[in-house]
Design a protein around this motif. Structure first.
Motif, mmCIF file in Angstrom:
data_model
loop_
_atom_site.group_PDB
_atom_site.id
_atom_site.type_symbol
_atom_site.label_atom_id
_atom_site.label_comp_id
_atom_site.label_asym_id
_atom_site.label_seq_id
_atom_site.Cartn_x
_atom_site.Cartn_y
_atom_site.Cartn_z
ATOM 1 N N SER A 1 44.646 45.437 58.232
ATOM 2 C CA SER A 1 44.258 44.035 58.061
ATOM 3 C C SER A 1 44.406 43.628 56.606
ATOM 4 C CB SER A 1 42.806 43.836 58.506
ATOM 5 O OG SER A 1 42.665 44.152 59.875
ATOM 6 N N ILE B 1 45.900 40.169 53.710
ATOM 7 C CA ILE B 1 46.630 38.940 53.405
ATOM 8 C C ILE B 1 48.071 39.342 53.120
ATOM 9 C CG2 ILE B 1 46.793 36.935 51.895
ATOM 10 C CD1 ILE B 1 44.226 37.027 53.567
ATOM 11 N N SER C 1 47.004 35.582 57.026
ATOM 12 C CA SER C 1 46.035 36.645 57.242
ATOM 13 C C SER C 1 46.350 37.316 58.575
ATOM 14 C CB SER C 1 44.621 36.044 57.267
ATOM 15 O OG SER C 1 43.677 37.045 57.527
#
Length: 103
Positions: free
Chosen positions: A9, A11, A62
């Motif tokens: 996970s 950006i 994201s």
């Protein structure tokens, strides 16, 4: 390859380029989708009838681990229009993804 799957996970900076063959009709668009649904339009504009038409862009998104993004093109000339690659167009359909390091 038109798909990138996030291994963690974070950006991501996602970008790419399409070079369309010469054709004067319609518009050309470069997009990405997340998990095959939500399309993000990078770049769109009229075709260049005198030369090839390039469309490219970048976006910060994201992603959670396991989500994927796909890079694709659209045109509405009313007929087939090739995406050029190789030779003088080595980066056509390039797809780059960078992860922001964890804080």
């Amino acid at each position: 390859n038109t798909r990138f799957t996030a291994q963690q996970s974070g950006i991501y900076l996602v970008g790419g380029t399409h070079i369309f063959a010469t054709n004067a009709a319609g518009y050309r668009t470069t997009n990405i989708s997340i998990n095959g649904t939500r399309a993000i339009k990078f770049d769109t504009g009229p075709a260049n009838g005198a030369d090839t038409t390039g469309r490219s862009g970048t976006n910060v998104i994201s992603l959670t681990a396991g989500q994927y993004v796909e890079f694709f093109a659209f045109q509405n000339s009313g007929g087939a229009v090739n995406i050029l690659g190789g030779g003088v167009y080595p980066y056509t359909q390039s797809f780059m993804v960078f992860l922001k390091p964890p804080s």
